[in-house]
Scaffold this motif. Structure first.
Motif, short mmCIF file in Angstrom:
data_model
loop_
_atom_site.label_atom_id
_atom_site.label_comp_id
_atom_site.label_asym_id
_atom_site.label_seq_id
_atom_site.Cartn_x
_atom_site.Cartn_y
_atom_site.Cartn_z
N UNK A 27 0.80 -1.34 -0.06
CA UNK A 27 -0.04 0.00 0.00
C UNK A 27 0.81 1.07 -0.18
N UNK A 28 2.07 1.20 0.86
CA UNK A 28 2.51 2.40 0.82
C UNK A 28 3.55 2.60 -0.58
N UNK A 29 4.00 1.63 -1.23
CA UNK A 29 4.62 1.86 -2.29
C UNK A 29 3.68 2.40 -3.41
N UNK A 30 2.53 1.97 -3.65
CA UNK A 30 1.69 2.40 -4.34
C UNK A 30 1.04 4.16 -4.05
N UNK A 31 1.13 3.99 -2.76
CA UNK A 31 0.67 5.69 -2.56
C UNK A 31 2.04 6.65 -2.98
N UNK A 32 3.30 6.09 -2.57
CA UNK A 32 4.31 7.01 -2.95
C UNK A 32 4.43 7.15 -4.36
N UNK A 33 3.85 6.75 -5.20
CA UNK A 33 3.69 6.87 -6.54
C UNK A 33 2.55 8.00 -7.02
N UNK A 34 1.77 8.21 -6.00
CA UNK A 34 0.75 9.13 -6.14
C UNK A 34 -0.44 8.57 -6.63
N UNK A 35 -0.43 7.23 -6.63
CA UNK A 35 -1.49 6.15 -7.17
C UNK A 35 -2.37 5.97 -6.04
N UNK A 36 -3.69 5.39 -6.36
CA UNK A 36 -4.70 5.20 -5.25
C UNK A 36 -4.63 3.54 -5.11
N UNK A 37 -4.61 3.15 -3.81
CA UNK A 37 -4.63 1.62 -3.63
C UNK A 37 -5.84 1.04 -3.28
N UNK A 38 -6.16 -0.09 -3.62
CA UNK A 38 -7.46 -0.60 -3.58
C UNK A 38 -7.76 -2.21 -3.00
#
Length: 348
Positions: A212-223
């Motif tokens: 989850x953190x890696x996705x958010x660090x890209x500026x993306x949304x995690x589901x």
């Protein structure tokens, strides 16, 4: 020298040998000292005996298709001693088929291609290996800590190359991308999507750990919900799980003129009840395209190197969750729940 080998078709035959022969000159003019080898699901399947082919006349196969090394010698002068280099995995078939003849060996028509560490070519999990100049990809020295990610990045670079070619069939202005699966391929697919300026969503089952953190660090949304439960219809879906239910849901979820790229490989034998007629109706009436993508040719390896050079080095380093010395190779090939990318370290 050391090499990690298996006997193809024999489950759990993985072993580290210390007296493996030096790479013969016929393998290529460029001699390389191994730095690291990435491990992926393909390696686990070969270890399980599911597939894999030894080189002609051999009974064992050296593993490793995700490579990073330093040049020891290159008589042709294409690379200099000390340069970082990765070896392209797939080689064209000997006929060659029309695609292999023009360097598009990732689209081989007759299946007679060979692949390092997978099919008839020794892999890179050995202290030294050789490569032909046309299959050697030089890397920026700054990528030394993460250059082993080049091979999986090349896979998604090809996927995006083909997505964009398909999109050019009409006026195409995609905005939203869904990536299903937050393993290395999924996270790298999301990276390349964010580099293109899209609104990116990544779906995975993990609720804890680094994903989850890696996705958010890209500026993306995690589901973490199912694809069917998402409240938007993506313009592009990159499917990276191979899970049959997710694959089918993805085919039904894309927006009008949507493009669904399948990169995950499903295991056979599982049957699922679904409405094939409804799926057909959706694909036809919405002008969807569903296609599969695997491997990469040299052009994609170059695109991958450019993508890694543009990425945040700290983020890329976070994808490598374990670096294991070669002598502890059994630990490297044993999966743990929070693994993203495990690397066999030849320098430790």
């Amino acid at each position: 020298m050391r090499a990690v080998t298996v006997t193809p078709g024999v489950p759990n035959s993985l072993r580290l040998v210390h007296d493996h022969p030096e790479p013969p000159a016929e393998e290529g003019a460029i001699l390389v000292e191994a730095l690291a080898v990435g491990i992926c699901g393909t390696d686990h399947e070969i270890i399980a005996g599911d597939y894999g082919e030894a080189p002609p006349g051999a009974s064992t196969l050296v593993l490793g298709h995700e490579s990073l090394g330093r040049v020891l010698e290159d008589p042709g002068g294409t690379l200099q001693p000390g340069d970082l280099v990765a070896g392209i995995v797939r080689h064209p078939d000997p006929v060659p088929c029309p695609n292999c003849a023009i360097g598009e060996w990732d689209m081989c028509r007759n299946g007679r291609y060979t692949e390092h560490g997978i099919k008839e070519l020794p892999g890179f999990a050995r202290d030294r290996w050789r490569v032909q100049p046309r299959f050697a990809v030089g890397l920026d020295p700054a990528l030394a800590p993460v250059g082993v990610l080049l091979e999986p990045t090349a896979v998604v670079a090809k996927a995006w190359d083909h997505i964009e070619r398909i999109g050019a069939r009409a006026e195409w202005q995609p905005q939203t991308v869904l990536v299903t699966g937050a393993g290395p391929i999924g996270l790298l697919a999301a990276l390349l999507a964010t580099q293109r300026g899209f609104s990116v969503h990544v779906l995975d089952r993990a609720t804890t750990g680094p994903k989850p953190g890696l996705v958010r660090a890209l500026g993306a949304t995690y589901h973490t919900e199912s694809v069917a439960q998402l409240d938007f219809d993506p313009d592009v879906i990159v499917e990276c799980t191979g899970a049959p239910v997710v694959v089918l849901d993805a085919m039904c979820k894309a927006g009008p003129t949507g493009i669904i790229c399948l990169t995950g490989v499903s295991s056979g034998g599982r049957r699922i009840d679904f409405d094939a007629g409804a799926l057909n109706r959706e694909l036809v009436l919405e002008n969807h395209v569903v296609f599969g993508s695997v491997n990469a040719n040299r052009r994609h390896w170059g695109l991958a190197a450019e993508a890694l050079a543009r990425a945040d080095p700290a983020w890329l380093s976070s994808l490598i969750t374990r670096r294991v010395p070669v002598e502890a190779y059994t630990e490297a090939y044993a999966s743990t729940p929070d693994d993203i990318k495990v690397v066999l370290d030849f320098t430790a």
